[in-house]
Design a protein around this motif. Structure first.
Motif, PDB file in Angstrom:
ATOM      1  N   GLN A 130       0.483  -1.254   0.204  1.00 33.44           N
ATOM      2  CA  GLN A 130       0.212   0.013   0.455  1.00 33.44           C
ATOM      3  C   GLN A 130       0.871   1.049   0.537  1.00 33.44           C
ATOM      4  O   GLN A 130       1.973   1.790   0.808  1.00 33.44           O
ATOM      5  N   VAL A 131       0.702   2.185  -0.832  1.00 35.85           N
ATOM      6  CA  VAL A 131       1.103   3.753  -0.713  1.00 35.85           C
ATOM      7  C   VAL A 131       0.209   4.247  -0.540  1.00 35.85           C
ATOM      8  O   VAL A 131      -1.100   4.558  -0.231  1.00 35.85           O
ATOM      9  N   PRO A 132       0.572   5.786   0.571  1.00 35.65           N
ATOM     10  CA  PRO A 132      -0.406   6.361   1.536  1.00 35.65           C
ATOM     11  C   PRO A 132      -1.529   6.952   0.342  1.00 35.65           C
ATOM     12  O   PRO A 132      -1.087   7.575  -0.972  1.00 35.65           O
ATOM     13  N   GLY A 133      -2.293   7.150   0.462  1.00 33.34           N
ATOM     14  CA  GLY A 133      -3.634   7.646  -0.060  1.00 33.34           C
ATOM     15  C   GLY A 133      -4.102   6.990  -1.059  1.00 33.34           C
ATOM     16  O   GLY A 133      -4.671   7.179  -1.576  1.00 33.34           O
ATOM     17  N   THR A 134      -3.679   5.926  -1.509  1.00 38.22           N
ATOM     18  CA  THR A 134      -4.664   4.421  -2.057  1.00 38.22           C
ATOM     19  C   THR A 134      -4.699   3.150  -0.919  1.00 38.22           C
ATOM     20  O   THR A 134      -4.667   3.035  -0.028  1.00 38.22           O
ATOM     21  N   GLU A 135      -5.580   2.020  -2.462  1.00 36.11           N
ATOM     22  CA  GLU A 135      -5.674   1.147  -1.678  1.00 36.11           C
ATOM     23  C   GLU A 135      -4.914   0.187  -1.426  1.00 36.11           C
ATOM     24  O   GLU A 135      -3.604  -0.201  -2.694  1.00 36.11           O
ATOM     25  N   ARG A 136      -4.846  -1.085  -0.811  1.00 37.18           N
ATOM     26  CA  ARG A 136      -3.445  -1.942  -0.927  1.00 37.18           C
ATOM     27  C   ARG A 136      -3.770  -2.551  -1.880  1.00 37.18           C
ATOM     28  O   ARG A 136      -5.326  -3.230  -2.437  1.00 37.18           O
ATOM     29  N   LYS A 137      -3.390  -3.166  -2.618  1.00 34.96           N
ATOM     30  CA  LYS A 137      -3.007  -3.977  -3.410  1.00 34.96           C
ATOM     31  C   LYS A 137      -2.155  -5.244  -2.986  1.00 34.96           C
ATOM     32  O   LYS A 137      -1.269  -5.632  -2.479  1.00 34.96           O
ATOM     33  N   PHE A 138      -3.084  -6.312  -4.082  1.00 41.38           N
ATOM     34  CA  PHE A 138      -2.594  -7.658  -3.946  1.00 41.38           C
ATOM     35  C   PHE A 138      -0.954  -7.578  -4.513  1.00 41.38           C
ATOM     36  O   PHE A 138      -0.780  -7.387  -5.657  1.00 41.38           O
ATOM     37  N   VAL A 139      -0.059  -8.336  -3.544  1.00 38.59           N
ATOM     38  CA  VAL A 139       0.470  -8.857  -4.492  1.00 38.59           C
ATOM     39  C   VAL A 139       1.864 -10.123  -4.694  1.00 38.59           C
ATOM     40  O   VAL A 139       1.972 -10.529  -6.082  1.00 38.59           O
ATOM     41  N   ALA A 140       1.517 -11.226  -3.429  1.00 36.33           N
ATOM     42  CA  ALA A 140       1.630 -12.583  -4.125  1.00 36.33           C
ATOM     43  C   ALA A 140       0.623 -13.415  -3.293  1.00 36.33           C
ATOM     44  O   ALA A 140       0.324 -13.420  -1.888  1.00 36.33           O
ATOM     45  N   ALA A 141       0.831 -14.702  -3.335  1.00 41.52           N
ATOM     46  CA  ALA A 141      -0.103 -15.605  -2.331  1.00 41.52           C
ATOM     47  C   ALA A 141       0.158 -16.871  -2.715  1.00 41.52           C
ATOM     48  O   ALA A 141       0.407 -17.429  -4.026  1.00 41.52           O
ATOM     49  N   GLY A 183      -0.455  -8.421   9.464  1.00 40.34           N
ATOM     50  CA  GLY A 183       0.573  -8.077  10.037  1.00 40.34           C
ATOM     51  C   GLY A 183       0.450  -6.267  10.536  1.00 40.34           C
ATOM     52  O   GLY A 183      -0.750  -5.552   9.513  1.00 40.34           O
ATOM     53  N   GLN A 184       1.713  -6.101  10.735  1.00 42.47           N
ATOM     54  CA  GLN A 184       1.507  -4.390  10.514  1.00 42.47           C
ATOM     55  C   GLN A 184       2.457  -3.806   9.256  1.00 42.47           C
ATOM     56  O   GLN A 184       2.350  -2.258   9.328  1.00 42.47           O
ATOM     57  N   GLY A 185       2.648  -4.365   8.944  1.00 47.66           N
ATOM     58  CA  GLY A 185       3.784  -4.034   7.645  1.00 47.66           C
ATOM     59  C   GLY A 185       4.910  -3.731   7.505  1.00 47.66           C
ATOM     60  O   GLY A 185       5.344  -3.256   8.795  1.00 47.66           O
ATOM     61  N   THR A 186       5.866  -3.602   7.124  1.00 46.30           N
ATOM     62  CA  THR A 186       7.019  -2.778   6.689  1.00 46.30           C
ATOM     63  C   THR A 186       7.475  -2.129   4.856  1.00 46.30           C
ATOM     64  O   THR A 186       6.759  -2.875   4.470  1.00 46.30           O
ATOM     65  N   GLN A 187       7.950  -1.113   6.013  1.00 48.86           N
ATOM     66  CA  GLN A 187       8.120  -0.163   4.464  1.00 48.86           C
ATOM     67  C   GLN A 187       9.520  -0.820   3.264  1.00 48.86           C
ATOM     68  O   GLN A 187      10.293  -0.873   3.925  1.00 48.86           O
ATOM     69  N   VAL A 188       9.194  -0.432   2.705  1.00 47.78           N
ATOM     70  CA  VAL A 188       9.866  -1.027   1.203  1.00 47.78           C
ATOM     71  C   VAL A 188      10.033   0.483  -0.046  1.00 47.78           C
ATOM     72  O   VAL A 188       9.279   0.733  -0.572  1.00 47.78           O
ATOM     73  N   THR A 189      11.601   0.655   0.073  1.00 49.11           N
ATOM     74  CA  THR A 189      11.265   2.030  -0.664  1.00 49.11           C
ATOM     75  C   THR A 189      12.812   2.177  -1.450  1.00 49.11           C
ATOM     76  O   THR A 189      13.590   1.529  -1.576  1.00 49.11           O
TER      77      THR A 189
END
Length: 122
Positions: free
Chosen positions: A39-50, A113-119
């Motif tokens: 998720q990018v701030p201000g946008t919807e959470r998006k699926f990546v992989a499962a 989970g709470q999330g982890t930032q990737v930049t």
């Protein structure tokens, strides 16, 4: 009840790699389908992989196919997301999710989970 903790985020240059880990607490980890979202701030959470509870099935968003790989290690109650050839547009907070008896699909996740930032810098 499942608790999820993501690690492995950070800052990397474009073209680089990172491996995210998601450690799950609770019993019967091998019974849970697992997913990664971003998720990018201000946008919807998006699926990546499962990945399915058995590990035999995986699914990916088109934007990451061929670059990202999801895997699981049930003995360690952990799911991974190997991210290669990273691009600036991969920058986001990455979340791990779980669903009981789940297949490798985009929806139906019960635990997050709470999330982890990737930049990714250009």
């Amino acid at each position: 009840q499942v608790q999820l903790v993501e690690t492995g985020g950070g800052m990397v240059q474009a073209g680089g790699s990172l491996r995210l880990s998601c450690a799950a607490s609770g019993r019967e980890f091998s019974s849970y389908g697992m997913g990664w979202f971003r998720q990018v701030p201000g946008t919807e959470r998006k699926f990546v992989a499962a990945i399915s509870y058995s590990g035999r099935s995986t699914a990916y968003a088109d934007s990451v196919k061929g670059r990202f790989t999801i895997s699981r290690e049930n003995a360690k109650n952990t799911v991974y997301l190997q991210m290669n050839s990273l691009k600036p547009e991969d920058t986001a907070v990455y979340y791990c999710a779980a669903k009981f008896a789940g297949q490798a699909t985009m929806g139906g996740y019960d635990y997050w989970g709470q999330g982890t930032q990737v930049t990714v810098s250009s």
